[in-house]
Design an enzyme around this catalytic site. Structure first.
Site, mmCIF file in Angstrom:
data_model
loop_
_atom_site.group_PDB
_atom_site.id
_atom_site.type_symbol
_atom_site.label_atom_id
_atom_site.label_comp_id
_atom_site.label_asym_id
_atom_site.label_seq_id
_atom_site.Cartn_x
_atom_site.Cartn_y
_atom_site.Cartn_z
ATOM 1 N NE ARG A 43 -39.838 -1.707 -81.540
ATOM 2 C CZ ARG A 43 -40.139 -0.586 -80.866
ATOM 3 N NH1 ARG A 43 -40.615 0.464 -81.514
ATOM 4 N NH2 ARG A 43 -39.966 -0.533 -79.564
ATOM 5 C CE1 TYR B 135 -47.886 -0.193 -69.996
ATOM 6 C CE2 TYR B 135 -47.280 -2.042 -68.592
ATOM 7 C CZ TYR B 135 -46.940 -1.091 -69.539
ATOM 8 O OH TYR B 135 -45.662 -1.032 -70.024
ATOM 9 N NE ARG C 237 -39.208 -5.054 -74.763
ATOM 10 C CZ ARG C 237 -38.617 -4.071 -74.082
ATOM 11 N NH1 ARG C 237 -37.408 -3.664 -74.400
ATOM 12 N NH2 ARG C 237 -39.254 -3.486 -73.089
ATOM 13 N NE ARG D 165 -45.831 -3.282 -85.896
ATOM 14 C CZ ARG D 165 -46.549 -2.376 -86.581
ATOM 15 N NH1 ARG D 165 -46.909 -2.633 -87.814
ATOM 16 N NH2 ARG D 165 -46.907 -1.233 -86.031
ATOM 17 C CG ASP E 150 -48.008 -6.355 -75.408
ATOM 18 O OD1 ASP E 150 -48.733 -5.923 -74.493
ATOM 19 O OD2 ASP E 150 -47.009 -5.744 -75.823
#
Length: 356
Positions: free
Chosen positions: A31, A154, A27, A40, A77
Site C-alpha cells: 500500500r 489466527y 511487503r 487493488r 497472504d
C-alpha cells in the site's frame, strides 16, 4: 527456465561471496506504492487481488519497476492455508483478516485436514508460475507461508489479537489439541511450500510473525519444533538448483541460536537485536536477513542512509547477509525513502567488500 541474470540473493542465502549485499523488503509490493493502490482498486477486494494470478503477478512486479531490488516475493497472504482448510477467510473494514469458523470445538480440531495445494490453492501456484515467466530470469522469486504457530493463532483467535488469550489458554489447558492443530498445519505448510517450489519459487520463507509473544518454554514447545518440522520437509533442490529457505520469528532474537540449529539456511532478524552480535552467536551456521527498523524510512534521507550503513557495518565484510527491514514496510512509507535505502545498501556494501 531462463538462467538467472542476478543470483546475488540466492548466493548470499547460501553464505557464498557476493559483490555487494543483496536486498529486498518484506511487503515490498503493497500500500505504500500508489500503483499498488490502483491495482487493488481494480481488483475490488484484497482477496480478489490475491486470488487472481494475473493481478498478483502485476503487483509483485511493481516494486521491481521502481527499485533495483535483488528478489521478488510472491504477492499473497499468509492466511491462504487456513482459508483452504475451510475456516472462511474474510477481511472486515478496519479490522483486518477474520475467520468465519475459528477453531473452538474439539471435533472441529480433530477434523482438520491438510488441503491439496493443487486444488484449493491452485491459484497461488498459477501466480507463482506466471510471475516466474514475467521475471524472465531477472531476479529470483521468493515463495512464502506463515509458520504453524502464527497460523494457529489466527485459526483459534479468529483474527488478529492483542493478548492471544484463546490460543494461549488452549496451550496451557489443552496442549494436546494445540499440538494437533500445529502438526496438521505444519504438514500443510510443507505441502504448500513444496508446491510453490515445484511451480517456480527459487527460495522460500516462513513467517513466524507471532512467535515472539510466547514465553521461552512455550516457544520451544509450540513454535520451534514445528518450524523444524517444516524445514525438514522442504524440497532442498529443484531443477538442479538449491532452493534456500529463510525462517523469521519476529521477536525471536533471544532464541537465535536455537533457530539457527533447526537446519534452515537463513534466519531473519527484527530490529531489536544488533546484527553483528547475532552473527557472532551463529557464526557461519546460517545466513542472516535484516534488520533495519521500518520506521527509519520516515526519517530524512540522510538518516535513512546513516542507519542503513550502521546495519551493514555491524554485520561487516562477511558472506551471508541479505539486507531487509526488521518487519514489513509500513503503508505510510514515502516511496522516495526506499530509493535512498536501496541505493545506500548497494553502494555502501560494495565499499565494504572492497575494503574502502
Amino acid at each position: 527456465m531462463t538462467r538467472l541474470q542476478n543470483d546475488t540473493f540466492l548466493r548470499a542465502l547460501l553464505r557464498q561471496p557476493t559483490e555487494y549485499t543483496p536486498m529486498w523488503l518484506m511487503r515490498q509490493a503493497g500500500r505504500y506504492l500508489p500503483e499498488y493502490c490502483e491495482t487493488r482498486k481494480r481488483a475490488g477486494s484484497f482477496l480478489n487481488l490475491c486470488k487472481s494470478p494475473t493481478l498478483a503477478c502485476e503487483v509483485t512486479l511493481q516494486p521491481l519497476a521502481r527499485y533495483n531490488l535483488d528478489a521478488a516475493i510472491l504477492f499473497s497472504d499468509i492466511l491462504t492455508v487456513p482459508d483452504a482448510m475451510g475456516l472462511g477467510l474474510y477481511f472486515a473494514e478496519g479490522e483486518g483478516p477474520r475467520f468465519e469458523r475459528p477453531l473452538r470445538d474439539e471435533w472441529e480440531i480433530r477434523n482438520l485436514a491438510i488441503p491439496d495445494p493443487h486444488a484449493e490453492l491452485q491459484y497461488v501456484m498459477d501466480a507463482v508460475a506466471e510471475i516466474r515467466r514475467a521475471l524472465n530470469g531477472s531476479v529470483p522469486l521468493i515463495g512464502f507461508s506463515g509458520s504453524p504457530w502464527t497460523l494457529a493463532c489466527y485459526m483459534v483467535e479468529g483474527g488478529s489479537s492483542d493478548d492471544y488469550r484463546k490460543v494461549k489458554a488452549m496451550a496451557y489447558s489443552r496442549p494436546d489439541l494445540l499440538h494437533h492443530i500445529l502438526t496438521v498445519t505444519a504438514d500443510s505448510v510443507v505441502a504448500y511450500l513444496n508446491a510453490q517450489i515445484q511451480s517456480g519459487a527459487q527460495a522460500v520463507m516462513v513467517f513466524d510473525s507471532w512467535g515472539g509473544v510466547l514465553s521461552e518454554a512455550a516457544y520451544h514447545e509450540f513454535s520451534l519444533p514445528y518450524l523444524k518440522r517444516v524445514v525438514d520437509g522442504l524440497i532442498k533442490a529443484h531443477d538442479g538448483e538449491r532452493v534456500p529457505n529463510i525462517v523469521f520469528t519476529k521477536g525471536g532474537g533471544l532464541w537465535i541460536e536455537s533457530i539457527a540449529g533447526i537446519g534452515c539456511d537463513a534466519v531473519g532478524l527484527d530490529w531489536t537485536m544488533d546484527i553483528g552480535r547475532a552473527r557472532a552467536l551463529v557464526g557461519d551456521k546460517v545466513a542472516l536477513q535484516g534488520n533495519l527498523d521500518p520506521n527509519v524510512l520516515f526519517a530524512p534521507p540522510e538518516a535513512v542512509a546513516r542507519e542503513a550503513r550502521r546495519v551493514l557495518d555491524s554485520f561487516g565484510n562477511h558472506p551471508g547477509h541479505v539486507f531487509n527491514l526488521g518487519h514489513g514496510i509500513s503503508q505510510f512509507t514515502p516511496p522516495e525513502s526506499v530509493s535512498v535505502l536501496v541505493d545506500t545498501v548497494h553502494e555502501h556494501s560494495r565499499k565494504i567488500r572492497a575494503g574502502v
